[in-house]
Design a protein around this motif. Sequence first.
Motif, PDB file in Angstrom:
ATOM      1  N   VAL A   1       0.782  -1.245  -0.015  1.00  0.00           N
ATOM      2  CA  VAL A   1       0.009  -0.039  -0.021  1.00  0.00           C
ATOM      3  C   VAL A   1       0.930   1.049   0.051  1.00  0.00           C
ATOM      4  N   ALA A   2       0.365   2.112  -0.516  1.00  0.00           N
ATOM      5  CA  ALA A   2       1.272   3.627  -0.794  1.00  0.00           C
ATOM      6  C   ALA A   2      -0.162   4.604  -0.512  1.00  0.00           C
ATOM      7  N   TYR A   3       0.271   5.648   0.012  1.00  0.00           N
ATOM      8  CA  TYR A   3      -0.492   6.864   0.376  1.00  0.00           C
ATOM      9  C   TYR A   3       0.078   8.130  -0.028  1.00  0.00           C
ATOM     10  N   SER A   4      -0.572   8.826  -0.772  1.00  0.00           N
ATOM     11  CA  SER A   4       0.193  10.191  -1.034  1.00  0.00           C
ATOM     12  C   SER A   4      -0.855  11.223  -0.711  1.00  0.00           C
ATOM     13  N   TYR A   5      -0.552  12.358  -0.292  1.00  0.00           N
ATOM     14  CA  TYR A   5      -1.338  13.453   0.263  1.00  0.00           C
ATOM     15  C   TYR A   5      -0.938  14.557  -0.315  1.00  0.00           C
ATOM     16  N   GLY A   6      -1.411  15.537  -1.078  1.00  0.00           N
ATOM     17  CA  GLY A   6      -1.068  16.764  -1.803  1.00  0.00           C
ATOM     18  C   GLY A   6       0.191  16.528  -2.294  1.00  0.00           C
ATOM     19  N   GLY A   7       0.319  15.467  -3.286  1.00  0.00           N
ATOM     20  CA  GLY A   7       1.394  15.081  -4.027  1.00  0.00           C
ATOM     21  C   GLY A   7       2.877  14.606  -3.437  1.00  0.00           C
ATOM     22  N   ALA A   8       2.607  14.760  -2.060  1.00  0.00           N
ATOM     23  CA  ALA A   8       3.615  14.164  -1.447  1.00  0.00           C
ATOM     24  C   ALA A   8       3.279  12.526  -0.917  1.00  0.00           C
ATOM     25  N   GLU A   9       4.233  11.585  -0.804  1.00  0.00           N
ATOM     26  CA  GLU A   9       4.014  10.396  -0.628  1.00  0.00           C
ATOM     27  C   GLU A   9       4.348  10.131   0.955  1.00  0.00           C
ATOM     28  N   LEU A  10       3.242   9.721   1.636  1.00  0.00           N
ATOM     29  CA  LEU A  10       3.476   9.433   2.935  1.00  0.00           C
ATOM     30  C   LEU A  10       4.070   8.154   3.289  1.00  0.00           C
ATOM     31  N   PHE A  11       3.719   7.400   2.639  1.00  0.00           N
ATOM     32  CA  PHE A  11       4.407   5.975   2.839  1.00  0.00           C
ATOM     33  C   PHE A  11       4.219   5.173   1.439  1.00  0.00           C
TER      34      PHE A  11
ATOM     35  N   LEU B   1      -6.599   3.917   6.974  1.00  0.00           N
ATOM     36  CA  LEU B   1      -6.802   3.112   5.834  1.00  0.00           C
ATOM     37  C   LEU B   1      -7.333   1.796   6.524  1.00  0.00           C
ATOM     38  N   CYS B   2      -7.150   1.525   7.699  1.00  0.00           N
ATOM     39  CA  CYS B   2      -7.521   0.240   8.277  1.00  0.00           C
ATOM     40  C   CYS B   2      -8.980   0.031   8.469  1.00  0.00           C
ATOM     41  N   TYR B   3      -9.450   1.425   8.621  1.00  0.00           N
ATOM     42  CA  TYR B   3     -11.136   1.421   9.085  1.00  0.00           C
ATOM     43  C   TYR B   3     -11.832   1.920   7.799  1.00  0.00           C
ATOM     44  N   GLY B   4     -11.256   2.140   6.686  1.00  0.00           N
ATOM     45  CA  GLY B   4     -11.906   2.556   5.407  1.00  0.00           C
ATOM     46  C   GLY B   4     -12.315   4.023   5.570  1.00  0.00           C
ATOM     47  N   GLU B   5     -11.741   4.967   6.178  1.00  0.00           N
ATOM     48  CA  GLU B   5     -11.942   6.299   6.182  1.00  0.00           C
ATOM     49  C   GLU B   5     -10.980   6.795   5.024  1.00  0.00           C
ATOM     50  N   LEU B   6      -9.979   6.356   4.624  1.00  0.00           N
ATOM     51  CA  LEU B   6      -9.178   6.726   3.667  1.00  0.00           C
ATOM     52  C   LEU B   6      -8.877   5.588   2.688  1.00  0.00           C
ATOM     53  N   LEU B   7      -8.845   5.654   1.293  1.00  0.00           N
ATOM     54  CA  LEU B   7      -8.397   4.981   0.467  1.00  0.00           C
ATOM     55  C   LEU B   7      -6.912   5.337  -0.014  1.00  0.00           C
ATOM     56  N   ALA B   8      -6.337   3.952  -0.105  1.00  0.00           N
ATOM     57  CA  ALA B   8      -4.930   3.758  -0.467  1.00  0.00           C
ATOM     58  C   ALA B   8      -4.766   4.277  -1.895  1.00  0.00           C
ATOM     59  N   THR B   9      -3.475   5.034  -2.033  1.00  0.00           N
ATOM     60  CA  THR B   9      -3.388   5.589  -3.522  1.00  0.00           C
ATOM     61  C   THR B   9      -3.103   4.433  -4.413  1.00  0.00           C
ATOM     62  N   SER B  10      -2.417   3.369  -3.827  1.00  0.00           N
ATOM     63  CA  SER B  10      -2.062   2.202  -4.638  1.00  0.00           C
ATOM     64  C   SER B  10      -1.902   1.113  -3.759  1.00  0.00           C
ATOM     65  N   GLY B  11      -1.925  -0.109  -4.281  1.00  0.00           N
ATOM     66  CA  GLY B  11      -1.725  -1.264  -3.499  1.00  0.00           C
ATOM     67  C   GLY B  11      -3.380  -1.627  -3.176  1.00  0.00           C
ATOM     68  N   HIS B  12      -3.578  -2.876  -2.096  1.00  0.00           N
ATOM     69  CA  HIS B  12      -4.738  -3.279  -1.807  1.00  0.00           C
ATOM     70  C   HIS B  12      -5.147  -3.132  -0.475  1.00  0.00           C
ATOM     71  N   VAL B  13      -6.146  -2.805   0.100  1.00  0.00           N
ATOM     72  CA  VAL B  13      -6.503  -2.883   1.524  1.00  0.00           C
ATOM     73  C   VAL B  13      -7.890  -3.622   1.717  1.00  0.00           C
ATOM     74  N   MET B  14      -7.542  -4.838   2.195  1.00  0.00           N
ATOM     75  CA  MET B  14      -8.586  -6.076   2.223  1.00  0.00           C
ATOM     76  C   MET B  14      -9.339  -5.746   3.996  1.00  0.00           C
ATOM     77  N   LEU B  15     -10.630  -5.153   3.684  1.00  0.00           N
ATOM     78  CA  LEU B  15     -11.415  -5.497   5.086  1.00  0.00           C
ATOM     79  C   LEU B  15     -12.247  -6.810   5.290  1.00  0.00           C
ATOM     80  N   PHE B  16     -11.873  -7.619   5.946  1.00  0.00           N
ATOM     81  CA  PHE B  16     -12.913  -8.701   6.379  1.00  0.00           C
ATOM     82  C   PHE B  16     -13.127  -9.358   4.955  1.00  0.00           C
TER      83      PHE B  16
END
Lengths: 301, 224
Positions: B7-17, B46-61
């Motif tokens: 999983v990757a997450y970017s905010y405002g063009g900057a990659e957080l992880f 990301l773990c409780y679905g409030e945000l969506l990952a920029t790339s990769g997969h987040v599986m909830l149940f």
Amino acid sequence: MKRLISEATGMVIGDPEAERSVPPTGFTARLTVFTAAAMAFLSVFALALSLATDRLADQWASELAQTSTIRISAPAEQAEAQVAAALRVLETTPGVASARALTDAEQRELLAPWFGPDLPVDRLPIPRLIEVVETSDGFDTTGLRARLQAEVPGAILDDHTRWREPLVDAASRLRLLGWIAIALIIGATGTMITLAAQSALAANAQVIRVMRLVGAEDGYIARAFVRRFTLRALAGALIGAILAGVAILTLPSADTTGGFLTGLGFRGIEWLWLLAIPVLIGVVAFFATRAAALRVLREQS
Amino acid sequence: MIELEDVAYSYGGAELFSGLSLKLAPGSFHFLTGPSGAGKTTLLKLCYGELLATSGHVMLFEQDAARLDRDQVAMMRRRIGVVHQDCQFLDHLTMRDNVALPLTVSGRSSAFSADLDDLLAWVGLRRQADQLPPQLSGGERQRAALARAVIMSPDVIIADEPTGNIDWEMSQRLLSLLIELNKMGKTILVATHDLNLIRAAKSQVSSRVLRLKDRQLQQAGAEL
């Protein structure tokens, strides 16, 4: 559609738990009630105007459409003969229910408003008038004119078309304007309630955040706002409609000399419109708030 | 239960992880630590679905979070109890009503009224049940937030700096409650920068410590 009906039913039955989740907001509540009351008040008057013109148009159309006048301008010694000839023509004209020449007294009465009661009708060259009442099918105006021209050269048929049409046209336009005014008022009501709902939703962003955090669906959150705004709008509209009804009752009653203005109001079953307007405003508030709530919730997700 | 894969997450063009993977197995206890601004809160969201990952997969149940609509996310949240540092209550409702809010929004309020009293007693807030949130102390609010998070008996409990605003004694008490929940089979994920809390937990429960640093998620523990 099924979902809408279910939501509307849910709104009427109510969900006090959902509504309690949203704190009461004084400003938007007062704004919604006042707007709905003012708009209902204006709607009732626009409706009264529209109904009054409707009645007037019908009255003019039916009163003038069923009668015609034949005017006979002839030298005094020929006048009676031409009247008799015209009446004979009318007796054999299909579509004429009755025809009669106006007496001197009736002609004097007609002219009295302009020349006073002592007009010497018999000594003045005033045209003789024949009143013609049509059957429901009416007569052939062109054919009758042609026969009169041939047999009674001094007779002129006036079927009131040139008087009636502009009046009926004006009344129809006035009626249309009344309905347009109602549509604009309802549209403005929807807009105002949408703005008030959006303001309430923005002010309650934190509430929405918390409700989402604990698993509230959009429909649940929207219902809390929709029910509140719909009921406020309904209450405001009821107040406005009742006040407008009272105001209309205080207007002078319709009479023959008062004409249009004193005929403004409702008659008989038309008073039910006073109930229909708040319901209409409630329905508008329901859809306006629902659309606003779902839009804001979508934007905030 | 909850799984993040590359999983990757970017905010405002900057990659957080980026390239971040995490698997929360049923009944596990995880701590997430790292410097301020590393993205701990974002990772939890990301773990409780409030945000969506920029790339990769987040599986909830076992469902892809990116494919869930808003109502499906709401249903997921009923299976994930969340405790925030700032608690987030409805200030016009009593603590009892606030704690019961997850039940209320799911239409189950009356059926669980007895459980509600037990739960308030468990977190030591029975006396404060009819008070409004601003009338409670920071520690009481945190315990109330925990009670609200568990009232639906969720499978997973996620806590974001739950001891950030409270004293050590109250932190210990809150930790005990979380450990108790874990022993009941709940999966726990706690983001904290309080290393003492992690050390205290490790002596009582088997837990895994993850460190979010330099945009990567690393296993920590030896230094604790």
